[in-house]
Design a protein around this motif. Sequence first.
Motif, PDB file in Angstrom:
ATOM      1  N   SER A  79      11.263 130.058  16.548  1.00 53.99           N
ATOM      2  CA  SER A  79      10.257 129.345  17.336  1.00 53.99           C
ATOM      3  C   SER A  79       9.563 130.293  18.310  1.00 53.99           C
ATOM      4  O   SER A  79       8.332 130.273  18.447  1.00 53.99           O
ATOM      5  N   VAL A  80      10.339 131.125  18.977  1.00 54.70           N
ATOM      6  CA  VAL A  80       9.767 132.093  19.910  1.00 54.70           C
ATOM      7  C   VAL A  80       8.881 133.083  19.166  1.00 54.70           C
ATOM      8  O   VAL A  80       7.799 133.453  19.642  1.00 54.70           O
ATOM      9  N   ALA A  81       9.319 133.508  17.972  1.00 56.90           N
ATOM     10  CA  ALA A  81       8.524 134.446  17.174  1.00 56.90           C
ATOM     11  C   ALA A  81       7.157 133.846  16.845  1.00 56.90           C
ATOM     12  O   ALA A  81       6.129 134.534  16.911  1.00 56.90           O
ATOM     13  N   ARG A  82       7.133 132.564  16.504  1.00 53.15           N
ATOM     14  CA  ARG A  82       5.855 131.904  16.203  1.00 53.15           C
ATOM     15  C   ARG A  82       4.975 131.824  17.447  1.00 53.15           C
ATOM     16  O   ARG A  82       3.751 131.985  17.373  1.00 53.15           O
ATOM     17  N   ARG A  83       5.577 131.578  18.586  1.00 57.30           N
ATOM     18  CA  ARG A  83       4.812 131.466  19.827  1.00 57.30           C
ATOM     19  C   ARG A  83       4.197 132.805  20.226  1.00 57.30           C
ATOM     20  O   ARG A  83       3.068 132.858  20.724  1.00 57.30           O
ATOM     21  N   LEU A  84       4.955 133.890  20.032  1.00 48.66           N
ATOM     22  CA  LEU A  84       4.481 135.209  20.444  1.00 48.66           C
ATOM     23  C   LEU A  84       3.797 135.973  19.315  1.00 48.66           C
ATOM     24  O   LEU A  84       3.227 137.040  19.542  1.00 48.66           O
ATOM     25  N   GLY A  85       3.884 135.441  18.085  1.00 44.06           N
ATOM     26  CA  GLY A  85       3.249 136.110  16.956  1.00 44.06           C
ATOM     27  C   GLY A  85       3.911 137.414  16.588  1.00 44.06           C
ATOM     28  O   GLY A  85       3.236 138.399  16.290  1.00 44.06           O
ATOM     29  N   VAL A  86       5.250 137.428  16.599  1.00 43.43           N
ATOM     30  CA  VAL A  86       5.975 138.664  16.336  1.00 43.43           C
ATOM     31  C   VAL A  86       7.271 138.328  15.606  1.00 43.43           C
ATOM     32  O   VAL A  86       7.800 137.219  15.725  1.00 43.43           O
ATOM     33  N   GLY A  87       7.795 139.285  14.824  1.00 40.87           N
ATOM     34  CA  GLY A  87       9.096 139.115  14.195  1.00 40.87           C
ATOM     35  C   GLY A  87       9.094 138.097  13.063  1.00 40.87           C
ATOM     36  O   GLY A  87       8.058 137.771  12.479  1.00 40.87           O
ATOM     37  N   ASN A  88      10.293 137.571  12.765  1.00 41.15           N
ATOM     38  CA  ASN A  88      10.475 136.619  11.668  1.00 41.15           C
ATOM     39  C   ASN A  88      10.053 135.221  12.101  1.00 41.15           C
ATOM     40  O   ASN A  88      10.752 134.565  12.866  1.00 41.15           O
ATOM     41  N   GLN A  89       8.907 134.774  11.608  1.00 43.20           N
ATOM     42  CA  GLN A  89       8.370 133.469  11.988  1.00 43.20           C
ATOM     43  C   GLN A  89       8.665 132.397  10.945  1.00 43.20           C
ATOM     44  O   GLN A  89       8.194 131.261  11.061  1.00 43.20           O
ATOM     45  N   GLU A  90       9.458 132.749   9.934  1.00 44.57           N
ATOM     46  CA  GLU A  90       9.715 131.822   8.830  1.00 44.57           C
ATOM     47  C   GLU A  90      11.068 131.135   8.947  1.00 44.57           C
ATOM     48  O   GLU A  90      11.513 130.496   8.000  1.00 44.57           O
ATOM     49  N   GLY A  91      11.743 131.260  10.069  1.00 44.04           N
ATOM     50  CA  GLY A  91      13.065 130.675  10.235  1.00 44.04           C
ATOM     51  C   GLY A  91      13.024 129.170  10.411  1.00 44.04           C
ATOM     52  O   GLY A  91      11.954 128.547  10.366  1.00 44.04           O
ATOM     53  N   PRO A  92      14.187 128.553  10.651  1.00 41.63           N
ATOM     54  CA  PRO A  92      14.262 127.092  10.791  1.00 41.63           C
ATOM     55  C   PRO A  92      13.562 126.605  12.047  1.00 41.63           C
ATOM     56  O   PRO A  92      13.408 127.345  13.022  1.00 41.63           O
ATOM     57  N   ASN A  93      13.128 125.360  11.997  1.00 48.22           N
ATOM     58  CA  ASN A  93      12.508 124.749  13.169  1.00 48.22           C
ATOM     59  C   ASN A  93      13.583 124.322  14.162  1.00 48.22           C
ATOM     60  O   ASN A  93      14.662 123.855  13.773  1.00 48.22           O
ATOM     61  N   ALA A  94      13.291 124.462  15.438  1.00 45.04           N
ATOM     62  CA  ALA A  94      14.217 124.025  16.485  1.00 45.04           C
ATOM     63  C   ALA A  94      14.028 122.533  16.732  1.00 45.04           C
ATOM     64  O   ALA A  94      12.946 121.987  16.513  1.00 45.04           O
ATOM     65  N   PRO A  95      15.080 121.822  17.201  1.00 51.91           N
ATOM     66  CA  PRO A  95      14.942 120.407  17.551  1.00 51.91           C
ATOM     67  C   PRO A  95      13.890 120.211  18.642  1.00 51.91           C
ATOM     68  O   PRO A  95      13.566 121.149  19.390  1.00 51.91           O
ATOM     69  N   ARG A  96      13.369 119.005  18.754  1.00 43.76           N
ATOM     70  CA  ARG A  96      12.320 118.719  19.730  1.00 43.76           C
ATOM     71  C   ARG A  96      12.756 119.044  21.153  1.00 43.76           C
ATOM     72  O   ARG A  96      11.964 119.531  21.961  1.00 43.76           O
ATOM     73  N   SER A  97      14.013 118.768  21.481  1.00 47.54           N
ATOM     74  CA  SER A  97      14.495 119.033  22.837  1.00 47.54           C
ATOM     75  C   SER A  97      14.498 120.529  23.136  1.00 47.54           C
ATOM     76  O   SER A  97      14.193 120.953  24.264  1.00 47.54           O
ATOM     77  N   VAL A  98      14.815 121.344  22.126  1.00 48.87           N
ATOM     78  CA  VAL A  98      14.814 122.798  22.305  1.00 48.87           C
ATOM     79  C   VAL A  98      13.372 123.302  22.420  1.00 48.87           C
ATOM     80  O   VAL A  98      13.067 124.171  23.247  1.00 48.87           O
ATOM     81  N   GLU A  99      12.483 122.742  21.602  1.00 50.31           N
ATOM     82  CA  GLU A  99      11.070 123.098  21.733  1.00 50.31           C
ATOM     83  C   GLU A  99      10.564 122.742  23.128  1.00 50.31           C
ATOM     84  O   GLU A  99       9.755 123.468  23.716  1.00 50.31           O
ATOM     85  N   GLY A 100      11.055 121.626  23.669  1.00 49.86           N
ATOM     86  CA  GLY A 100      10.670 121.238  25.022  1.00 49.86           C
ATOM     87  C   GLY A 100      11.138 122.244  26.056  1.00 49.86           C
ATOM     88  O   GLY A 100      10.396 122.572  27.004  1.00 49.86           O
ATOM     89  N   LEU A 101      12.356 122.757  25.876  1.00 47.52           N
ATOM     90  CA  LEU A 101      12.866 123.781  26.786  1.00 47.52           C
ATOM     91  C   LEU A 101      12.000 125.031  26.713  1.00 47.52           C
ATOM     92  O   LEU A 101      11.634 125.615  27.743  1.00 47.52           O
ATOM     93  N   LEU A 102      11.649 125.450  25.498  1.00 48.56           N
ATOM     94  CA  LEU A 102      10.788 126.626  25.342  1.00 48.56           C
ATOM     95  C   LEU A 102       9.402 126.365  25.942  1.00 48.56           C
ATOM     96  O   LEU A 102       8.789 127.268  26.515  1.00 48.56           O
ATOM     97  N   ASP A 103       8.924 125.128  25.815  1.00 47.81           N
ATOM     98  CA  ASP A 103       7.618 124.775  26.400  1.00 47.81           C
ATOM     99  C   ASP A 103       7.603 125.005  27.906  1.00 47.81           C
ATOM    100  O   ASP A 103       6.656 125.582  28.446  1.00 47.81           O
ATOM    101  N   ILE A 104       8.653 124.555  28.590  1.00 50.51           N
ATOM    102  CA  ILE A 104       8.621 124.660  30.052  1.00 50.51           C
ATOM    103  C   ILE A 104       8.864 126.100  30.504  1.00 50.51           C
ATOM    104  O   ILE A 104       8.310 126.548  31.510  1.00 50.51           O
ATOM    105  N   MET A 105       9.677 126.843  29.738  1.00 49.26           N
ATOM    106  CA  MET A 105       9.874 128.256  30.064  1.00 49.26           C
ATOM    107  C   MET A 105       8.568 129.018  29.890  1.00 49.26           C
ATOM    108  O   MET A 105       8.239 129.902  30.691  1.00 49.26           O
ATOM    109  N   ASP A 106       7.813 128.662  28.843  1.00 47.95           N
ATOM    110  CA  ASP A 106       6.529 129.306  28.587  1.00 47.95           C
ATOM    111  C   ASP A 106       5.519 128.923  29.662  1.00 47.95           C
ATOM    112  O   ASP A 106       4.740 129.764  30.139  1.00 47.95           O
TER     113      ASP A 106
END
Length: 387
Positions: A79-106
Motif C-alpha cells: 500500500s505504501v509503495a502504491r502511495r509513493l510510486g516506488v518498489g513492489n506495488q503488486e502486493g496484497p491490499n491492506a484492510p480498510r482500517s489499515v488504509e485509514g491508519l496510512l491515510d492519517i499518517m500521510d
Amino acid sequence: MPTSFIWQTPTWPGMHYDAISVGTELARAHRAQGVVEGKLTSIGFEQRLELAAEAWSQEAVATAAIEGERIDLTAVRSSVARRLGVGNQEGPNAPRSVEGLLDIMDDAVLQRDAPLTHERLCAWQAALFPTGYSGMSRILVGAYREHAEPMQIVSGHVGRERVHYEAPSSARVPSEMQVFLEWFNAITEHDSLVKAALAHLWFETIHPFEDGNGRIGRVIVDLVLARESGEVSRLIRTSQRLLERRNDYYQQLERAQHGQLDVTEWVLWFVEQVRVSCEEASVAVDAALAKAVFWTSHQDKALTTRQRKVVNLLLDAGPKGFEGGMSTRKYESIGSTSRATASRELIELEEMGLLGKVGAGRSTRYYLNIPGWGPADVVVAKLPASS
C-alpha cells in the motif's frame, strides 16, 4: 473492584520543564537530525523514496503493535509503495482500517502546515474505525467521547484490574481540547521536539476519543516533526522506538500524568527516544549508500537471476542483518536449486569479489564484500590480474 490511585488531571498548559536539563539532550537530538538530513543529500531520489517507504511501513506496524494490534507488514508495504510510486506495488491490499491508519499518517506529513482542528482529529479517528467497531465493540467514531462512565486506562485480568489513570470527564473534553488546539496551533517558545513531547502527553492525558487515542497521539508527534523536517521526517521511526521501549513508554506517560506540572523527566525521556530514532535512521541511510556503491562497483558483473536475488537479500538485511552469513544450505533453499549449483554459484560470487568467506568445509559462510558488514576475518578471493 479495580485497585487504583486516581490521578487528577493537571492544569494544562501550566506544565513546565527544566530547560537546562533538557538542553543537552535536545542538542544531541538535533545533531542526529542534521546528520540524517546531510546524508540524504548523497543518495538519489529513488533511494530516498525507498527508505521512506520502508520506514513508513515499519512505523504503521509499530504504532498498531503498541496497542496490541497485529497488521500484515507485506500488505502495508504494498500500500505504501502504491502511495509513493516506488518498489513492489503488486502486493496484497491492506484492510480498510489499515488504509485509514496510512491515510492519517500521510495527512500529517503532506498537510503539515494546515492547522490541527477538532474536525481534522475527528476525521483521523473515524479513518481508524471505518466499520464503527473496535474489535467486537461498537464505538462512537468521528466525535469525542460522550459516555457518562469515567474513561480509565486499565490493565490486568477481569476482577483484578489496575487503573493507571482516569481521564477528564466526557463533559470536559470539548473545552479541554479547545485549549489544547489553541496552544498547539499557536507559535510557542518551545523547541519542536519539546513541543512534540508536550503535545503527545497532553493529548493522551485528555484521551478525547473512545478508542484510537494512542495512534492519533503518535500521529500528532509525526505532524510536529514534519513541520520541522518535511518529508525527511518519514525516516524517523519514533513509533518503532516506542514499541521497543513499550513498558518504559507507558511508565513514563503514567508518571507524567500523576498531576505534577513539572514534566522534565518525560520530556528528557521522549527527546532521547527521538534522538535514538534519528541515529537508527542514519544507519539506514548509510546502508542505502553502501548498497548504491556496491552495485556501482559491480555493475559489470554478469550474475544469474538467482545470484542477484541472494545478493539483494543480503543487502536488504543490512550490516550484521543476515545472521550467520550465507551458507550453501541457505542458498539452496532461497534459490530453490541443488546443493551443487548453490555451491558453484557462491564460489563464483566470491571469485567475482561480491562475497567474502569465513571458515571451510561445512562451516563455510559467505558475507557481502562491504567493509564492516561481516566478521573481521572475512576473506575475499583475489581477482586474476588483467593481461
